[in-house]
Structure formats: structure tokens, C-alpha cells
Write an enzyme that holds these catalytic residues in place. Structure first.
Site, PDB file in Angstrom:
ATOM      1  N   ASP A  16       0.817  -1.229   0.000  1.00 27.33           N
ATOM      2  CA  ASP A  16       0.000   0.000   0.000  1.00 27.33           C
ATOM      3  C   ASP A  16       0.851   1.280   0.000  1.00 27.33           C
ATOM      4  O   ASP A  16       0.675   2.159   0.868  1.00 27.33           O
ATOM      5  CB  ASP A  16      -0.923   0.034   1.227  1.00 27.33           C
ATOM      6  CG  ASP A  16      -1.715  -1.256   1.401  1.00 27.33           C
ATOM      7  OD1 ASP A  16      -2.185  -1.798   0.393  1.00 27.33           O
ATOM      8  OD2 ASP A  16      -1.859  -1.709   2.556  1.00 27.33           O
ATOM      9  N   GLU A 223     -11.358  -0.025  -3.261  1.00 27.70           N
ATOM     10  CA  GLU A 223     -10.554   0.537  -2.164  1.00 27.70           C
ATOM     11  C   GLU A 223      -9.359   1.277  -2.775  1.00 27.70           C
ATOM     12  O   GLU A 223      -9.200   1.342  -3.999  1.00 27.70           O
ATOM     13  CB  GLU A 223     -10.063  -0.576  -1.225  1.00 27.70           C
ATOM     14  CG  GLU A 223      -9.146  -1.583  -1.913  1.00 27.70           C
ATOM     15  CD  GLU A 223      -8.781  -2.782  -1.037  1.00 27.70           C
ATOM     16  OE1 GLU A 223      -9.262  -2.899   0.100  1.00 27.70           O
ATOM     17  OE2 GLU A 223      -7.995  -3.620  -1.516  1.00 27.70           O
TER      18      GLU A 223
HETATM   19  O1  FUB Z   1      -3.050  -3.755   3.340  1.00 25.57           O
HETATM   20  C1  FUB Z   1      -4.311  -3.924   3.932  1.00 25.57           C
HETATM   21  C2  FUB Z   1      -5.392  -3.564   2.969  1.00 25.57           C
HETATM   22  O2  FUB Z   1      -5.279  -4.383   1.807  1.00 25.57           O
HETATM   23  C3  FUB Z   1      -5.303  -2.158   2.437  1.00 25.57           C
HETATM   24  O3  FUB Z   1      -5.791  -1.183   3.313  1.00 25.57           O
HETATM   25  C4  FUB Z   1      -6.073  -2.311   1.190  1.00 25.57           C
HETATM   26  O4  FUB Z   1      -5.956  -1.235   0.316  1.00 25.57           O
HETATM   27  C5  FUB Z   1      -5.498  -3.601   0.652  1.00 25.57           C
HETATM   28  O5  FUB Z   1      -4.257  -3.415   0.015  1.00 25.57           O
END
Ligand code: FUB
Length: 323
Positions: A16, A223
Site C-alpha cells: 500500500d 478501495e
Molecule cells: O493492506 C491492507 C489492505 O489491503 C489495504 O488497506 C487495502 O488497500 C489492501 O491493500
């Protein structure tokens, strides 16, 4: 050294990545995957993360410094676990780290922590940002100095369980041709610790001005929001989750509406795909993660970078880093 399309570091797992240039140096704010044996779940139970490290380099391809632990969940009064994707900003000589975490009730909120240095350590506020929720904060400061937070993620990120600022764990995720849930957007106060007004969902629409529907999984938001301003155009990029793309949509305003434009990154090794885009010394770079280094284990990701081409017509060239 970190070669293009190779992990920037391998001594810890990183995911991320949020990349920023502060005072001419390139900083990366990733989340920190731990090498546990947790099971995968739709709730993202495998992403048990506890802390953040900040990394920096003089430019992509040069040595990467790990500046050590910048913030740990044990030091955040309101947070209990799951420190997922963070982001950072600089304003008024201070550095701000925005991060999601689950509170004692298992509800994701977004916190802010402050430091005099881009590498931390960061001192967290005692409580999460009022009216914040869900995950994946991305902060953007416009040319006029106003700063905005884009945030949220569905499924394990809980965004689809919030209605009008109220968390309802029994709420079903929209399906079929219902309008897809979109990121929340809020302007930050001058001190960067709160919202000026209640967050609102941005609109992501197709070329005919129709909102993107849930069944349109290649284009709908899942997301991982990110915001860039390129010329006079605002580029909202995000992960499509189940179809594993990084897609983008553009607008002439930071609050949208955003019109879908295309795919930036085709699926990488691993379920999640996350990214940031940064301009450095006249070139554009995509920071992303995949699970190639760990052999495909979803919660053992590594951050990579590659150059990005933005065409004169404003379109972004699609990358396929698996080939
Ligand atoms: O890394 C944890 C979660 O998985 C992140 O917040 C999302 O964007 C996905 O990558």
C-alpha cells in the site's frame, strides 16, 4: 538500490505505498505486512498489521533507507489492531500521517499523527478524526493550499456498512445494478486534524454520465483511492478489488464528479492491488505492490515502482508489470 519493478526493500514486507516528495527527497509510506500464518478471509483477516516504517530515497533506483518504526498501534490510544494503508502530508512545517485502524469495537476509523520530521516518529491524536470511518486515507493538497482526504474501502474495509455517518454491521453490500459505493471525500481543517464538513461520497460515472454500478466490476471502486492533479485535471485512481485493476477517473474539481477513463495497472501477483502516483524530477512514477517475492502469499507483499507514461491528451498508459 531498487530497480524498476523490483522490491524497494526485502528485509520487511511492505504494501500500500503512498509516495511523496518532501524537500526534494522521495518518501514512501507503506503499510507493514507481518509474516504470520493467518488465514485469508473476505474481511481481510490476513492483514494483521501493527506499525509503520517510513522509507526514503534520493530518486527511484537509488539506495532506499528504512527510517525504522514511525508509529506503533500500542501508542495509539483509540486503536486496537489492523493498521492498514496509510498516507502522509506536509503542511505548515509539520508532517501528518493518516492511518486506519480498528477500534475496540472492531470498527475501522482513521487517525492522524504528527511529527516535525517526514520520517517520524509520529505522535497520534488521542481519538480518531471525528466522522472518519473505513480505510485507505489519501490526502491531497491543492495549489490553493486546501487539503482533502479521500478514503474508504468496501467489504473488509467496512465502507458499505456506513449509512449517513452511522455504522450498521448488518447492512448488506449493494449488488447487481445498484449504484456502486464510492470513496468518501472531506476537506481537512487548516490544522489537518479534523474535517471542515461531514464527508460525502464522490460520484464516479461512465462516459454517459451514468453512475458506475456494482456489477461493473472492472470499473467500480473497491478501495485504495489516490488523487493527483495533472495540469488542471483531478485524477482519482483506485483499486477495483475483485477484478484487480488500478483504474482512474477524472474531473475538473477535486470533489468530482469523476468520469471513468481507463486502467492504469493490470492485475499483479496477489489479490490486492494498491498504488500511488508521484511526479519526481519531471517524470511520473507508479508505486505499487505485489506478492511475487513471497511466492504469492497475500499478506507478504513488497512495494515496487515503475515509470508511468501520461500522454498529451491526458490519458495514462496501461501497464502490465507481469510481462
Ligand atoms: O493492506 C491492507 C489492505 O489491503 C489495504 O488497506 C487495502 O488497500 C489492501 O491493500
Amino acid at each position: 538500490m531498487s530497480q524498476a519493478r523490483e522490491p524497494i526493500v526485502t528485509h520487511v514486507f511492505t504494501a500500500d505505498p503512498s509516495a511523496h516528495v518532501f524537500d526534494g527527497r522521495l518518501y514512501v509510506y507503506p503499510s507493514h505486512d507481518l509474516p504470520h500464518d493467518g488465514k485469508n478471509s473476505e474481511e481481510g483477516g490476513q492483514y494483521i498489521m501493527e506499525d509503520y516504517h517510513v522509507f526514503s530515497m534520493t530518486r527511484p533506483g537509488e539506495d532506499v533507507m528504512d527510517h525504522g518504526e514511525a508509529l506503533h498501534v500500542r501508542d495509539v490510544p483509540w486503536a486496537e489492531r489492523m493498521m492498514w494503508a496509510p498516507d502522509a502530508a506536509c503542511k505548515n512545517g509539520k508532517y501528518y500521517l493518516y492511518f486506519p485502524a480498528k477500534d475496540a469495537d472492531g470498527i475501522f476509523r482513521i487517525g492522524v499523527a504528527v511529527s516535525d520530521s517526514p520520517t517520524g516518529p509520529f505522535t497520534p491524536d488521542a481519538a480518531p478524526i471525528p466522522e472518519s470511518c473505513s480505510i485507505d486515507p489519501a490526502v491531497f493538497t491543492d495549489d490553493d493550499g486546501r487539503s482533502y482526504l479521500y478514503f474508504g474501502g468496501i467489504w473488509g474495509g467496512q465502507l458499505d456498512r456506513w449509512v449517513d455517518g452511522v455504522y450498521d454491521p448488518s447492512r448488506k453490500t449493494p449488488v447487481g445494478d445498484e449504484i456502486a459505493v464510492t470513496p468518501l471525500f472531506a476537506e481537512l481543517s487548516d490544522d489537518m486534524h479534523s474535517f471542515r464538513a461531514a464527508p460525502v461520497h464522490v460520484v464516479i460515472q461512465d462516459e454517459n454520465g451514468e453512475p458506475i454500478r456494482v456489477c461493473d466490476e472492472e470499473r467500480r471502486f473497491f478501495e485504495g483511492s489516490w488523487m493527483n492533479k495533472i495540469g488542471d485535471t483531478y485524477y482519482l485512481s483506485y483499486s477495483t478489488g475483485t477484478t484487480h485493476y488500478v483504474a482512474y477517473a477524472t474531473s475538473d474539481k477535486p470533489q468530482g464528479p469523476f468520469t471513468y477513463r481507463g486502467i492504469i495497472l493490470k492485475p499483479v501477483v496477489g489479490w490486492t492491488t494498491q498504488h500511488s502516483i508521484v511526479e519526481f524530477e519531471g517524470k511520473w512514477y507508479l508505486f505499487y505492490h505485489d506478492c511475487e517475492f513471497s511466492g504469492g502469499i497475500d499478506h507478504r507483499r513488497t512495494v515496487k515502482w515503475t515509470e508511468l507514461t501520461i500522454h498529451e491528451d491526458g490519458s495514462i498508459e496501461t501497464l502490465d508489470v507481469r510481462h
